[in-house]
Design a protein around this motif. Structure first.
Motif, PDB file in Angstrom:
ATOM      1  N   HIS A   1       0.837  -1.193   0.000  1.00  0.00           N
ATOM      2  CA  HIS A   1       0.000   0.000   0.000  1.00  0.00           C
ATOM      3  C   HIS A   1       0.880   1.253   0.000  1.00  0.00           C
ATOM      4  N   THR A   2       0.399   2.298  -0.629  1.00  0.00           N
ATOM      5  CA  THR A   2       1.141   3.551  -0.735  1.00  0.00           C
ATOM      6  C   THR A   2       0.531   4.589   0.194  1.00  0.00           C
ATOM      7  N   PHE A   3       1.413   5.421   0.779  1.00  0.00           N
ATOM      8  CA  PHE A   3       0.995   6.437   1.727  1.00  0.00           C
ATOM      9  C   PHE A   3       1.865   7.667   1.532  1.00  0.00           C
TER      10      PHE A   3
ATOM     11  N   SER B   1     -12.832  18.030   6.051  1.00  0.00           N
ATOM     12  CA  SER B   1     -11.443  18.203   6.469  1.00  0.00           C
ATOM     13  C   SER B   1     -11.135  17.458   7.764  1.00  0.00           C
ATOM     14  N   PHE B   2     -12.152  17.056   8.535  1.00  0.00           N
ATOM     15  CA  PHE B   2     -11.933  16.323   9.772  1.00  0.00           C
ATOM     16  C   PHE B   2     -11.898  14.808   9.565  1.00  0.00           C
ATOM     17  N   LEU B   3     -12.178  14.327   8.372  1.00  0.00           N
ATOM     18  CA  LEU B   3     -12.199  12.895   8.108  1.00  0.00           C
ATOM     19  C   LEU B   3     -10.802  12.384   7.788  1.00  0.00           C
ATOM     20  N   ASP B   4     -10.591  11.085   8.006  1.00  0.00           N
ATOM     21  CA  ASP B   4      -9.305  10.480   7.653  1.00  0.00           C
ATOM     22  C   ASP B   4      -9.284  10.135   6.170  1.00  0.00           C
ATOM     23  N   SER B   5      -8.145   9.659   5.698  1.00  0.00           N
ATOM     24  CA  SER B   5      -7.973   9.404   4.261  1.00  0.00           C
ATOM     25  C   SER B   5      -8.872   8.278   3.775  1.00  0.00           C
ATOM     26  N   GLN B   6      -9.029   7.232   4.574  1.00  0.00           N
ATOM     27  CA  GLN B   6      -9.881   6.124   4.156  1.00  0.00           C
ATOM     28  C   GLN B   6     -11.344   6.544   4.073  1.00  0.00           C
ATOM     29  N   SER B   7     -11.803   7.368   5.012  1.00  0.00           N
ATOM     30  CA  SER B   7     -13.188   7.845   4.965  1.00  0.00           C
ATOM     31  C   SER B   7     -13.408   8.771   3.781  1.00  0.00           C
ATOM     32  N   LEU B   8     -12.413   9.572   3.418  1.00  0.00           N
ATOM     33  CA  LEU B   8     -12.545  10.452   2.256  1.00  0.00           C
ATOM     34  C   LEU B   8     -12.646   9.647   0.959  1.00  0.00           C
ATOM     35  N   SER B   9     -11.869   8.571   0.868  1.00  0.00           N
ATOM     36  CA  SER B   9     -11.948   7.747  -0.347  1.00  0.00           C
ATOM     37  C   SER B   9     -13.311   7.079  -0.483  1.00  0.00           C
TER      38      SER B   9
ATOM     39  N   LEU C   1      -9.741  18.535  -1.433  1.00  0.00           N
ATOM     40  CA  LEU C   1      -8.748  18.226  -0.403  1.00  0.00           C
ATOM     41  C   LEU C   1      -7.619  17.339  -0.911  1.00  0.00           C
ATOM     42  N   LEU C   2      -7.571  17.110  -2.217  1.00  0.00           N
ATOM     43  CA  LEU C   2      -6.574  16.176  -2.741  1.00  0.00           C
ATOM     44  C   LEU C   2      -5.151  16.703  -2.589  1.00  0.00           C
ATOM     45  N   GLN C   3      -4.925  17.979  -2.864  1.00  0.00           N
ATOM     46  CA  GLN C   3      -3.566  18.504  -2.794  1.00  0.00           C
ATOM     47  C   GLN C   3      -3.028  18.531  -1.369  1.00  0.00           C
ATOM     48  N   ASP C   4      -3.902  18.654  -0.382  1.00  0.00           N
ATOM     49  CA  ASP C   4      -3.448  18.686   1.010  1.00  0.00           C
ATOM     50  C   ASP C   4      -3.441  17.311   1.661  1.00  0.00           C
ATOM     51  N   ARG C   5      -4.404  16.472   1.337  1.00  0.00           N
ATOM     52  CA  ARG C   5      -4.547  15.189   2.014  1.00  0.00           C
ATOM     53  C   ARG C   5      -4.282  13.990   1.107  1.00  0.00           C
ATOM     54  N   GLY C   6      -4.309  14.180  -0.196  1.00  0.00           N
ATOM     55  CA  GLY C   6      -4.152  13.062  -1.121  1.00  0.00           C
ATOM     56  C   GLY C   6      -2.721  12.878  -1.570  1.00  0.00           C
ATOM     57  N   MET C   7      -2.548  12.036  -2.548  1.00  0.00           N
ATOM     58  CA  MET C   7      -1.239  11.759  -3.127  1.00  0.00           C
ATOM     59  C   MET C   7      -1.401  11.524  -4.624  1.00  0.00           C
ATOM     60  N   VAL C   8      -0.350  11.807  -5.365  1.00  0.00           N
ATOM     61  CA  VAL C   8      -0.367  11.713  -6.819  1.00  0.00           C
ATOM     62  C   VAL C   8       0.727  10.757  -7.266  1.00  0.00           C
ATOM     63  N   THR C   9       0.390   9.900  -8.206  1.00  0.00           N
ATOM     64  CA  THR C   9       1.336   8.962  -8.810  1.00  0.00           C
ATOM     65  C   THR C   9       1.209   9.032 -10.323  1.00  0.00           C
ATOM     66  N   LEU C  10       2.232   8.568 -11.003  1.00  0.00           N
ATOM     67  CA  LEU C  10       2.266   8.586 -12.457  1.00  0.00           C
ATOM     68  C   LEU C  10       1.829   7.232 -12.996  1.00  0.00           C
TER      69      LEU C  10
ATOM     70  N   SER D   1      -5.124   7.677   0.489  1.00  0.00           N
ATOM     71  CA  SER D   1      -4.549   6.443   1.006  1.00  0.00           C
ATOM     72  C   SER D   1      -5.597   5.673   1.805  1.00  0.00           C
ATOM     73  N   SER D   2      -5.206   4.497   2.273  1.00  0.00           N
ATOM     74  CA  SER D   2      -6.105   3.637   3.046  1.00  0.00           C
ATOM     75  C   SER D   2      -5.865   3.759   4.547  1.00  0.00           C
ATOM     76  N   LEU D   3      -5.325   4.887   5.012  1.00  0.00           N
ATOM     77  CA  LEU D   3      -5.043   5.076   6.434  1.00  0.00           C
ATOM     78  C   LEU D   3      -6.288   5.549   7.158  1.00  0.00           C
ATOM     79  N   PHE D   4      -6.618   4.892   8.280  1.00  0.00           N
ATOM     80  CA  PHE D   4      -7.719   5.366   9.108  1.00  0.00           C
ATOM     81  C   PHE D   4      -7.174   6.280  10.203  1.00  0.00           C
ATOM     82  N   SER D   5      -8.059   6.788  11.031  1.00  0.00           N
ATOM     83  CA  SER D   5      -7.651   7.710  12.089  1.00  0.00           C
ATOM     84  C   SER D   5      -6.648   7.027  13.004  1.00  0.00           C
ATOM     85  N   PRO D   6      -5.474   7.622  13.201  1.00  0.00           N
ATOM     86  CA  PRO D   6      -4.440   6.942  14.006  1.00  0.00           C
ATOM     87  C   PRO D   6      -4.891   6.759  15.443  1.00  0.00           C
ATOM     88  N   VAL D   7      -4.521   5.603  15.994  1.00  0.00           N
ATOM     89  CA  VAL D   7      -4.860   5.245  17.372  1.00  0.00           C
ATOM     90  C   VAL D   7      -3.558   5.237  18.171  1.00  0.00           C
ATOM     91  N   ASP D   8      -3.475   6.121  19.151  1.00  0.00           N
ATOM     92  CA  ASP D   8      -2.263   6.201  19.969  1.00  0.00           C
ATOM     93  C   ASP D   8      -2.206   5.098  21.016  1.00  0.00           C
TER      94      ASP D   8
END
Length: 695
Positions: A472-474, A571-579, A595-604, A628-635
């Motif tokens: 997976h890519t992040f 803007s309060f959602l994690d990356s997986q919820s946005l996808s 929110l793609l430029q701030d929270r997303g990622m670009v590949t060729l 990405s497929s990252l959910f809200s981090p759990v400390d």
């Protein structure tokens, strides 16, 4: 005019080339020096006017593209901020290289636990076990990677067999099309018959009208009646029908059938006109071919009696092809070819020692053996199962599916030509067939163990285990959170710690409980099969509003909010919820795209192309933006309020309590006292020798 273009027009001066002082007092002269000038972007630098263009190459306040601009990042920022931007750059993508191993479920050194796997697969929709979902995901990736061509090349269809199979499929498709066409023609014929019957009824209704038609003879034939009957136009017929007060619906049906009949008659006349000259041409061609064949037979008969050289000329004249030149050799005799062997095996050569036998000391003989020597009929030979045989050959890293009679040299003198072969019910395979294609129509089974073992890339892995990669890519800032929550907390602790199973699971009990949850809120961990990753599902009860949660216009209440409010909420959602939110509607897709430029990622996305010289090259077709497929981090994780596993054992159907009522004799240890024969103290050996076990 820009300051860059203005500075480039000023030529260099002798004094300015070596002057770096901010307080230079040199007099301004056209040929020696120029005036001092501060940076226009307020970076604090002071330099001569002729060095302004050079300063722009180093100025920290100049806006330049990102270092990853060629990888898809569209951001332009001051030069001093480029290093800090790399931490959150959408093109700074990290691919997770975490690896883990799985062993097959039916290896000899472990218990297969077939009852547990069967029960889990039967009830997987109800329980949603994490280890089972991970195992099925890894098995699907493994089956797609195993190609039957590499393991069993002798069972792959040849090009001729594939062509025959394609022809067979095309023949079946053609027959189906013919059946459909025939059914359609029968349907059209039935419709035409119904139309003709309806038309006859309409004509009968029209003929019953009291109108002055020309005199007719009832006893004449139908063909003579049509010739003598004057043709009426469509307008005249409609006028007659209206004048006689015919029913409007009947008249409308009559007009529709009349138009259809006129179109069919026109098509028939056109087809008869085109078919008439075609028949004559076909007959003429047929006659020409028959005459030509007779002439060719006569000429061939005359050619057969001639010499060989004249026969070739005769055949070329008949066919019209250019005559091939025949080369006639004179008095040439075949030369004797002598093969000279310049290499001889030296007398001092000795074969190297083999692992099993030394061929230098044993008599060698050629012997042909096959499966008939086993004394088993061909119909009684065992048939292998595709999955088990493929996994076996892949694990052992042996190409047991060799081509039959493939030569294998064990040393310089011995040559083995017999190899192990397999028999499958689904053989032969196509060239691009994978193991996943063979198991597509079969019931779902798990052929890998539920337990996962983590092995680093530096460790020497066992050859009997399959290795899987996360892949997976992040973003660079998300990778550490992903590795901690997914791999360290969940995946490596899912067996027995994060997800605890019944102690009698080996007997088939499917009960399990998840012991942990995030410490800050109530949520459960689940596995998303579509994304192939873990996620958090909030367990907070959701109250359905009145009206079903939909506004008056049919849209949900969330979509009726202003666009700015939706962007702020997203803007309060994690990356997986946005996808996942981007798949709800077009409006939500636009909200998430902001929110793609701030929270997303670009590949060729690369595509292989061929150049004009025939060389293969790769080019970028487009850029792919995604979350990405990252959910809200759990400390930190905390224990859930669930009963102990011992409470389940009280009601577990596999926990059969066996009560012992008979008495069992226990062993008795009696110590025998022997007189000391020496003054030496007791040792450990003498202490055990003096004790006797009495039953």
């Amino acid at each position: 005019m820009s300051h860059r273009s203005r500075g480039s027009r000023v030529r260099q001066h002798l004094h300015c080339d070596s002057c770096y002082s901010r307080r230079c007092r040199a007099r301004v002269e056209p040929s020696a020096s120029c005036a001092l000038l501060p940076c226009r972007l307020l970076c604090g630098a002071v330099f001569h006017l002729c060095k302004e263009e050079e300063h722009l190459l180093l100025c920290p306040n100049v806006r330049v593209p990102c270092l990853n601009a060629q990888y898809g990042c569209p951001v332009q920022l001051p030069r001093s901020s480029r290093a800090a931007h790399l931490q959150v750059c959408p093109a700074s993508v990290v691919c997770c290289s975490m690896e883990w191993n799985r062993w097959p479920s039916n290896i000899a050194c472990s218990q297969p636990h077939t009852e547990l796997l069967e029960n889990l697969l039967r009830e997987r929709e109800r329980f949603g076990c994490l280890d089972l979902a991970m195992g099925l995901q890894d098995q699907d990736a493994l089956f797609h990677s195993i190609k039957m061509k590499k393991l069993f090349p002798e069972l792959i269809q040849t090009a001729e067999e594939e062509a025959k199979e394609e022809q067979k499929l095309e023949e079946e498709m053609r027959k189906e099309k013919e059946k459909k066409k025939q059914a359609l023609m029968e349907k059209e014929a039935a419709e035409r018959a119904a139309a003709k019957e309806a038309k006859d009824k309409i004509w009968e209704a029209v003929n019953m009208i009291n109108v002055n038609f020309p005199d007719e003879k009832q006893d004449e034939d139908e063909e003579e009646y049509e010739e003598n009957q004057p043709m009426l136009s469509q307008a005249e017929r409609e006028a007659i029908a209206r004048a006689s007060e015919v029913d409007a619906g009947l008249l409308e049906n009559y007009n529709a059938w009349e138009r259809m009949f006129s179109m069919e008659m026109g098509g028939c006349r056109e087809s008869e006109g085109t078919a008439a000259p075609g028949r004559g041409q076909a007959r003429g061609k047929g006659r020409g071919k028959s005459l030509g064949s007779l002439k060719e037979e006569e000429k061939e008969a005359t050619c057969d009696g001639a010499a060989a050289s004249t026969s070739s000329a005769c055949s070329s004249s008949l066919t019209g092809k250019p005559k091939k030149k025949s080369f006639v050799y004179g008095k040439l005799e075949p030369m004797k070819i002598i093969t000279v062997r310049t290499f001889k095996i030296p007398t001092s050569f000795t074969a190297r020692q083999g692992r099993i036998r030394n061929p230098g000391f044993y008599k060698r003989e050629n012997k042909a053996v096959d499966t008939s020597d086993l004394g088993v009929a061909p119909g009684d030979m065992p048939v292998w199962e595709e999955v088990q045989a493929s996994l076996l050959c892949s694990l052992e890293r042996e190409r047991r599916g060799h081509l039959i009679a493939e030569s294998t040299s064990s040393d310089s003198l011995l040559m083995d030509e017999g190899t192990q072969t397999y028999s499958f019910l689904s053989a032969p395979f196509r060239r691009d067939t994978s193991l996943a294609d063979l198991t597509a129509g079969k019931p779902l089974e798990l052929h890998l163990q539920l337990q996962v073992e983590s092995v680093t890339s530096r460790h020497n892995k066992a050859s009997s285990a399959f290795t899987f990669l996360c892949g997976h890519t992040f973003q660079r800032t998300e990778y550490g959170k992903h590795f901690k929550n997914i791999h360290s907390d969940i995946q490596m602790c899912v067996n027995g710690w994060f997800e605890q199973r019944c102690p009698l699971a080996y007997m088939g009990c499917t009960y399990s409980q998840r012991r942990f949850r995030p410490s800050t809120y109530e949520a459960t961990v689940n596995f998303n099969e579509e994304l192939g990753c873990f996620g958090l599902h909030p367990s907070t009860p959701f109250s359905q509003p009145a009206g079903g949660g939909h506004a008056e216009g049919g849209e949900d209440r969330l979509s009726s909010l202003p666009y700015e409010v939706l962007c702020h909420m997203a803007s309060f959602l994690d990356s997986q919820s946005l996808s996942q939110l981007a798949l709800v509607s077009r409006l939500m897709r636009q909200v998430c795209s902001s929110l793609l430029q701030d929270r997303g990622m670009v590949t060729l996305r690369w595509e292989r192309t061929s150049s004009s010289h025939g060389r293969a090259k790769w080019r970028v077709t487009h850029r792919v933006w995604q979350f990405s497929s990252l959910f809200s981090p759990v400390d930190a994780w905390s224990f859930r309020d669930v009963p102990s596993i011992s409470e389940h054992l009280k009601v577990c159907p596999y926990n059969e309590v066996e009560s012992k009522t008979e008495k069992i004799r226990l062993p008795l240890v009696r110590e025998e006292i022997k007189p000391k024969k020496s003054c030496k103290g007791p040792t450990l050996v003498t202490l055990f020798q003096e004790k006797r076990i009495m039953m």
